[in-house]
Design a protein around this motif. Structure first.
Motif, mmCIF file in Angstrom:
data_model
loop_
_atom_site.group_PDB
_atom_site.id
_atom_site.type_symbol
_atom_site.label_atom_id
_atom_site.label_comp_id
_atom_site.label_asym_id
_atom_site.label_seq_id
_atom_site.Cartn_x
_atom_site.Cartn_y
_atom_site.Cartn_z
ATOM 1 N N ASP A 197 0.734 -1.188 -0.122
ATOM 2 C CA ASP A 197 0.005 -0.034 -0.107
ATOM 3 C C ASP A 197 1.009 1.313 -0.056
ATOM 4 N N VAL A 198 1.917 1.135 0.687
ATOM 5 C CA VAL A 198 2.985 2.382 0.820
ATOM 6 C C VAL A 198 4.158 1.857 0.516
ATOM 7 N N ILE A 199 5.034 2.623 0.027
ATOM 8 C CA ILE A 199 6.365 2.082 -0.257
ATOM 9 C C ILE A 199 7.488 3.410 -0.244
ATOM 10 N N THR A 200 8.189 3.494 1.022
ATOM 11 C CA THR A 200 8.736 4.651 1.261
ATOM 12 C C THR A 200 10.282 4.669 0.786
ATOM 13 N N LEU A 201 10.809 5.865 0.432
ATOM 14 C CA LEU A 201 12.316 6.110 -0.186
ATOM 15 C C LEU A 201 12.709 6.916 0.791
ATOM 16 N N GLN A 202 14.324 6.730 0.843
ATOM 17 C CA GLN A 202 14.945 7.826 1.702
ATOM 18 C C GLN A 202 16.525 7.810 1.054
ATOM 19 N N GLN A 203 17.015 8.937 1.868
ATOM 20 C CA GLN A 203 18.556 9.087 1.278
ATOM 21 C C GLN A 203 19.423 8.554 2.295
ATOM 22 N N ALA A 204 20.876 8.207 1.716
ATOM 23 C CA ALA A 204 21.766 7.755 2.951
ATOM 24 C C ALA A 204 21.770 8.999 3.810
ATOM 25 N N SER A 205 22.091 8.690 5.029
ATOM 26 C CA SER A 205 22.204 9.945 6.167
ATOM 27 C C SER A 205 23.023 10.801 5.730
ATOM 28 N N LEU A 206 24.253 10.343 5.439
ATOM 29 C CA LEU A 206 25.537 11.412 4.885
ATOM 30 C C LEU A 206 24.852 12.419 3.971
ATOM 31 N N LEU A 207 24.116 11.681 2.861
ATOM 32 C CA LEU A 207 23.820 12.794 1.614
ATOM 33 C C LEU A 207 22.575 13.241 1.992
ATOM 34 N N SER A 208 21.631 13.049 3.122
ATOM 35 C CA SER A 208 20.359 13.571 3.351
ATOM 36 C C SER A 208 20.287 15.012 3.089
ATOM 37 N N GLY A 209 21.148 15.830 3.458
ATOM 38 C CA GLY A 209 20.945 17.438 3.711
ATOM 39 C C GLY A 209 21.729 17.977 2.373
ATOM 40 N N LEU A 210 22.233 16.958 1.068
ATOM 41 C CA LEU A 210 22.734 17.541 -0.047
ATOM 42 C C LEU A 210 22.015 17.419 -1.141
ATOM 43 N N SER A 211 21.481 18.748 -1.836
ATOM 44 C CA SER A 211 20.609 18.774 -2.884
ATOM 45 C C SER A 211 20.898 18.221 -4.268
ATOM 46 N N GLU A 212 22.140 18.055 -4.273
ATOM 47 C CA GLU A 212 22.721 17.479 -5.659
ATOM 48 C C GLU A 212 22.576 15.916 -5.677
ATOM 49 N N SER A 213 22.584 15.282 -4.312
ATOM 50 C CA SER A 213 22.199 13.980 -4.261
ATOM 51 C C SER A 213 21.109 13.462 -4.854
ATOM 52 N N TYR A 214 20.113 13.982 -4.689
ATOM 53 C CA TYR A 214 18.614 13.706 -5.033
ATOM 54 C C TYR A 214 18.329 13.772 -6.629
ATOM 55 N N LYS A 215 19.445 13.996 -7.293
ATOM 56 C CA LYS A 215 19.038 14.041 -8.799
ATOM 57 C C LYS A 215 18.361 13.012 -9.315
ATOM 58 N N ASN A 216 18.763 11.731 -9.004
ATOM 59 C CA ASN A 216 18.081 10.332 -9.475
ATOM 60 C C ASN A 216 16.923 10.076 -8.642
ATOM 61 N N LEU A 217 16.369 10.942 -7.880
ATOM 62 C CA LEU A 217 15.137 10.379 -6.903
ATOM 63 C C LEU A 217 14.122 10.137 -7.876
ATOM 64 N N PRO A 218 13.824 11.303 -8.952
ATOM 65 C CA PRO A 218 12.540 10.971 -9.660
ATOM 66 C C PRO A 218 12.547 9.530 -10.517
ATOM 67 N N ALA A 219 13.986 9.347 -11.252
ATOM 68 C CA ALA A 219 13.974 7.914 -11.858
ATOM 69 C C ALA A 219 13.792 6.917 -10.762
ATOM 70 N N LEU A 220 14.180 6.782 -9.760
ATOM 71 C CA LEU A 220 14.075 5.709 -8.587
ATOM 72 C C LEU A 220 12.351 5.667 -8.542
ATOM 73 N N HIS A 221 11.776 6.815 -8.268
ATOM 74 C CA HIS A 221 10.236 6.762 -8.154
ATOM 75 C C HIS A 221 9.717 5.946 -9.185
ATOM 76 N N ARG A 222 9.884 6.387 -10.559
ATOM 77 C CA ARG A 222 9.205 5.809 -11.570
ATOM 78 C C ARG A 222 9.370 4.401 -11.541
ATOM 79 N N ALA A 223 10.698 3.828 -11.514
ATOM 80 C CA ALA A 223 11.099 2.441 -11.565
ATOM 81 C C ALA A 223 10.324 1.478 -10.543
ATOM 82 N N VAL A 224 10.444 2.079 -9.315
ATOM 83 C CA VAL A 224 9.703 1.330 -8.230
ATOM 84 C C VAL A 224 7.906 1.357 -8.400
ATOM 85 N N LYS A 225 7.740 2.606 -9.042
ATOM 86 C CA LYS A 225 6.072 2.265 -9.144
ATOM 87 C C LYS A 225 5.917 1.479 -10.205
ATOM 88 N N LEU A 226 6.639 1.511 -11.234
ATOM 89 C CA LEU A 226 6.263 0.527 -12.339
ATOM 90 C C LEU A 226 6.229 -0.941 -12.093
#
Length: 453
Positions: free
Chosen positions: A283-312
């Motif tokens: 019903d719910v799938i959660t994503l998260q960033q590794a703690s070290l990178l969690s506050g670095l904007s540039e590390s989120y670049k591939n989040l949309p791609a991960l979201h699409r792949a998981v939902k498919l």
């Protein structure tokens, strides 16, 4: 149940949160909640969802005004009682007609009709008043007696006419509060009676921070409130967004698949992320960033791609993908990784918040589990004791706080008051964790992150 009733019953927890921000020497928290609920009912009558404003944001001023008005009124009653109650009839004192005419604490004209009305519901609670208030009410309204004027009551009770009016108004306000408290309790009971038990299947695609949050206490908390969870955790230590995406592309069997079903935890090693996603109709799938990178904007670049792949891959086409907001390191943590944030807990926290606000929405994710906010809130009370090694949460209160946050976010039920806590946590600390988890969830609803920091 009408839409208005749903707005009221679903947001009673928010009234409780706001009521706790006020203090009164006379009104209890229950009284303040009752007054706030009346304010929320007024807001529900005027709310227009088509304007796009969240109900809690719209209702907050109404709730606060109702609570503050109640405190102001009861303070007025106390001031009048302290100055006038002991004045003897016919004594030579400074209490003159001029004082009455100039009394700034007297009820406002627009409240006169409300203050002088005794409803049938209020009449049933007259016995809860003190003896003198009962007598004034019964004589003035003819409740078991011949109805009398204020002047006649004043003569019978050896009081001034103005004092009789004050006692009457005090009694009416007390009866009104009692009726509102009863209404609040009725609404709470209605919510509990109509809320159906939920079965929610949730998968965390994460790392050791999801292990801290979901593998202990979460199932038990949900069970204690009548809900059931199937909990999955796709676990690789320190796994980042990019690593999860790469593992999906290559079908790498690198995960430890931890699962909690019926309160029993199992683990299977060497599993691909594809197989974990396909294992249940989540019903719910959660994503998260590794703690070290969690506050670095540039590390989120591939989040949309991960979201699409998981939902498919998800077999439940109604699945929702949420974001798990992680927490900051302890102030005392000394590690080269922490130097990315200048070894500053505040800088790391605000980096995480910035990414939640600006980067996560780019992946079309709007639901956030605010574990990081809950840990930040409870640190105000417990200090920097929520981490066991500077990074991961303590096995007791730290993990329990995160689990409380997940439980309220997933089930939508106010975690404050949940009966479950392990023997390793005191009832007092468990209560604190529940309060702060609830506060974090409401702050998230309002998209307010910095108001307390």
């Amino acid at each position: 149940m009408t839409e208005r009733d749903k707005l009221i019953t679903q947001n009673l927890g928010y009234v409780i949160t706001l009521a706790r921000q006020y203090k009164s020497d006379i009104l209890s928290t229950d009284d303040l909640v009752s007054e706030g609920t009346i304010g929320m009912m007024k807001a529900a009558e005027k709310y227009d969802a088509s304007r796009g404003k969240p109900f809690v944001t719209f209702a907050a001023p109404y709730i606060r005004k109702a609570i503050e008005t109640a405190i102001s009124r009861v303070s007025t009653d106390t001031d009048l009682r302290s100055t006038d109650e002991s004045l003897p009839v016919g004594s030579h004192n400074n209490y003159t007609l001029l004082n009455v005419l100039e009394d700034k604490d007297a009820p406002r004209a627009d409240l006169e009709a409300e203050e002088s009305t005794l409803t049938a519901d209020m009449l049933r609670r007259v016995h809860l008043l003190d003896e003198r208030q009962q007598r004034v009410i019964n004589l003035y309204y003819g409740n078991g007696y011949e109805r009398q004027t204020m002047a006649e009551i004043a003569e019978v009770m050896s009081l001034k006419r103005e004092r009789v009016r004050q006692i009457r108004d005090q009694a009416l306000r007390k009866l009104r509060r009692l009726c509102r408290t009863a209404l609040t309790l009725l609404l709470l009971l209605l919510t509990a009676a109509t809320a159906e038990a939920k079965l929610i299947k949730v998968l965390a695609i994460g790392n050791s921070f999801s292990q801290d949050a979901v593998e202990q206490y979460l199932y038990e908390l949900a069970h204690a409130q009548g809900d059931s969870l199937v909990i999955g955790n796709a676990y690789i230590p320190a796994c980042s967004i990019n690593m999860h995406l790469d593992n999906l592309k290559t079908s790498a069997p690198k995960y430890a698949y931890r699962k909690v079903v019926g309160g029993v935890r199992t683990e299977e090693k060497g599993v691909s992320l594809q197989r974990i996603i396909l294992d249940e109709p989540w019903d719910v799938i959660t994503l998260q960033q590794a703690s070290l990178l969690s506050g670095l904007s540039e590390s989120y670049k591939n989040l949309p791609a991960l979201h699409r792949a998981v939902k498919l891959l998800a077999t439940n086409h109604q699945v929702e993908l949420w974001w798990h907001m992680t927490w900051t390191y302890a102030k005392s943590f000394r590690n080269a990784n922490f130097e990315i944030y200048d070894s500053s807990q505040d800088k790391m926290f605000h980096g995480i918040i910035n990414c939640v606000r600006n980067e996560v929405p780019k992946a079309n994710i709007s639901r956030i589990i605010p574990s990081g906010t809950a840990i930040r809130l409870i640190r105000r009370h417990k200090g920097d004791t929520l981490n066991r090694d500077g990074q991961h949460l303590s096995y007791t209160l730290g993990r329990y706080t995160a689990a409380c946050t997940w439980c309220e976010a997933l089930t939508g039920r106010n975690i404050d008051g949940n009966r479950y806590h392990p023997d390793t946590i005191t009832a007092e600390d468990a209560k604190l964790a529940q309060i702060e988890a609830h506060e974090a969830c409401f702050m998230q609803q309002l998209r307010q992150y910095d108001v307390l920091f």
